[in-house]
Write an enzyme that holds these catalytic residues in place. Structure first.
Site, mmCIF file in Angstrom:
data_model
loop_
_atom_site.group_PDB
_atom_site.id
_atom_site.type_symbol
_atom_site.label_atom_id
_atom_site.label_comp_id
_atom_site.label_asym_id
_atom_site.label_seq_id
_atom_site.Cartn_x
_atom_site.Cartn_y
_atom_site.Cartn_z
ATOM 1 N N THR A 66 32.005 -13.631 -11.726
ATOM 2 C CA THR A 66 32.505 -14.577 -10.723
ATOM 3 C C THR A 66 31.377 -15.091 -9.830
ATOM 4 O OG1 THR A 66 33.849 -14.651 -8.711
ATOM 5 C CG2 THR A 66 33.080 -12.494 -9.370
ATOM 6 N N ASP A 67 31.593 -16.282 -9.287
ATOM 7 C CA ASP A 67 30.609 -16.823 -8.335
ATOM 8 C C ASP A 67 30.578 -16.015 -7.039
ATOM 9 O OD1 ASP A 67 33.060 -17.652 -7.286
ATOM 10 O OD2 ASP A 67 32.528 -19.778 -7.143
ATOM 11 N N GLU A 68 31.606 -15.190 -6.803
ATOM 12 C CA GLU A 68 31.673 -14.439 -5.540
ATOM 13 C C GLU A 68 30.537 -13.429 -5.408
ATOM 14 O OE1 GLU A 68 35.460 -13.072 -4.215
ATOM 15 O OE2 GLU A 68 36.479 -14.834 -4.980
ATOM 16 N N TYR A 89 35.688 -6.223 -3.704
ATOM 17 C CA TYR A 89 35.877 -6.824 -5.036
ATOM 18 C C TYR A 89 34.559 -7.386 -5.574
ATOM 19 C CZ TYR A 89 36.659 -10.596 -8.367
ATOM 20 O OH TYR A 89 36.547 -11.441 -9.449
ATOM 21 N N LYS A 120 32.117 -6.288 -8.773
ATOM 22 C CA LYS A 120 31.762 -7.196 -9.879
ATOM 23 C C LYS A 120 30.231 -7.305 -9.989
ATOM 24 C CE LYS A 120 34.011 -9.420 -12.240
ATOM 25 N NZ LYS A 120 34.634 -9.148 -13.573
#
Ligand code: NAD
Ligand code: TDX
Length: 337
Positions: free
Chosen positions: A131-133, A156, A160
């Protein structure tokens, strides 16, 4: 363009939102592929999302946890798997704020266990779906590129990022052919009704208040789930081991704009919007530069946002049984918290 040919594919998390869309899409567009969908069926995993595939001759569902390395290795060997597409994760930021333990167990521990099984069984491709997060938060300008330093802000995204770094290490240390993708916010059918878009559609349908965090001006970069699925497939087939590919549609919107558009589609008044206390550590803005994927994978998003959003709203209006069934007692308890 020709690249690596995937034949026997092990998809983790294929009963979730993106995984179920991916499994259906892959079986449709690659007529030679045989596929195992391996999923623990947590609150977010639902076999109703793949009910149409149950009798498909090239599809098998196996119930299992990615943390169970022995079970995974047995399946990889027995089915002569060449490719792993790893979607399985705990995926909701708000839940990770309430309790991070399951995020570390599945996203970090589960990914390590899967990498180990992949190495032991000699798979030829391992796609780490991320994810870009993991890049953290942006100010008013700029975009994340593949070389933006990792700066995750929620349990989260930290879990990741941990998974991505483990995947990287298995490439560098052991030569496992890992390709990593990092995508922006997805929308589309079969998304669990805890995430912004489906949650707001369902609340609007029920004439409930729509809880917008903070000032509603946090920005997300939205992509249709099938465009993401195409990019993951392109990364498996055309991506180079050890490389990272950002995926996005260059489609940034403040949350409040999305919420107003959804109210308009459902035919409900903007007075249903309720500004509520902000999410702790709420990332202000995401925006992803996907130039590398477009250039090197021969991929480009196809879905127009106006149309994709309207179709998504219609899907939730037409599929009330799906979301009523997946919103278990556990979900009701969670949303009360
Ligand atoms: P989801 O929560 O809808 O689905 C996750 C699936 O993983 C579920 O079917 C669940 O049962 C399964 N799962 C969870 N723990 C498991 C375990 N221990 N063993 C086996 N299966 C397990 O998530 P999603 O939105 O479809 O996201 C899929 C992947 O894509 C995740 O890795 C997520 O980080 C990534 N991603 C999501 C988005 C997004 O906008 N949703 C964007 C970028 C990347
Ligand atoms: O009730 C809400 N009100 C609200 O204002 C919810 C659920 C969300 N929001 C805001 C928070 C975010 O700014 O909407 C935005 C989107 O929220 P989520 O749908 O929870 O997504 P986000 O936190 O951006 O993370 C998602 O995108 C990246 C996915 O959940 C991740 O799995 C993915 O990696």
């Amino acid at each position: 363009m020709s690249g690596y040919e995937i034949k026997k594919v092990f998809v983790t998390g294929g009963a979730g939102f993106i995984g179920s869309n991916f499994v259906r899409h892959l079986l449709e567009i690659r007529s030679e592929v045989n596929l195992i969908n391996y999923d623990a069926l947590t609150y977010a995993g639902n076999l109703e999302s793949t009910a149409d595939l149950t009798d498909h001759p090239r599809y098998t569902f196996v119930h299992g946890d990615i943390c169970d390395g022995e079970k995974v290795a047995g399946l990889l060997k027995d089915h002569k798997i060449d490719t792993i597409i790893h979607f399985a994760a705990e995926s909701h930021v708000d839940r990770s704020i309430l309790s991070g333990a399951e995020f570390v167990r599945t996203n970090v521990g589960g990914t390590q266990s899967l990498l180990e099984a992949a190495l032991k069984c000699g798979v030829s491709r391992f796609v780490q779906v991320s994810t870009d997060e993991v890049y953290g938060s942006l100010g008013e300008t700029g975009q994340f590129t593949e070389s933006t330093p990792l700066a995750p802000n929620s349990p989260y995204s930290a879990s990741k990022a941990g998974a991505d770094l483990l995947a990287r290490s298995y490439y560098h240390t052991f030569g496992l052919p890992v390709v990593t993708t990092r995508c922006s916010n997805n929308y589309g059918p079969y998304q669990f009704p805890e995430k912004l878009i489906p949650l707001m559609i369902i609340k609007a349908m029920r004439d409930e208040r729509l809880p917008v965090y903070g000032d509603g001006m946090n920005v997300r970069d939205w992509i249709h789930v099938l465009d993401h699925c195409d990019a993951v497939l392109a990364a498996a087939e055309m991506g180079l081991p050890g490389e990272i590919y950002n995926i996005g549609s260059s489609n940034e919107w403040p949350n409040i704009e999305i919420v107003k558009r959804l109210l308009h589609h459902v035919g409900k008044p903007e007075s249903l919007v309720q500004y509520v206390k902000d999410r702790p550590g709420h990332d202000r803005r995401y925006a992803i530069d996907s130039t590398k994927s477009r250039r090197e994978l021969g991929w480009a998003p196809k879905v127009n946002f106006d149309q994709g959003l309207a179709e998504t709203v219609q899907w939730y209006l037409d599929n009330t049984t799906w979301w009523e069934n997946v919103m278990s007692e556990e979900t009701q308890n969670y949303s009360e918290q």
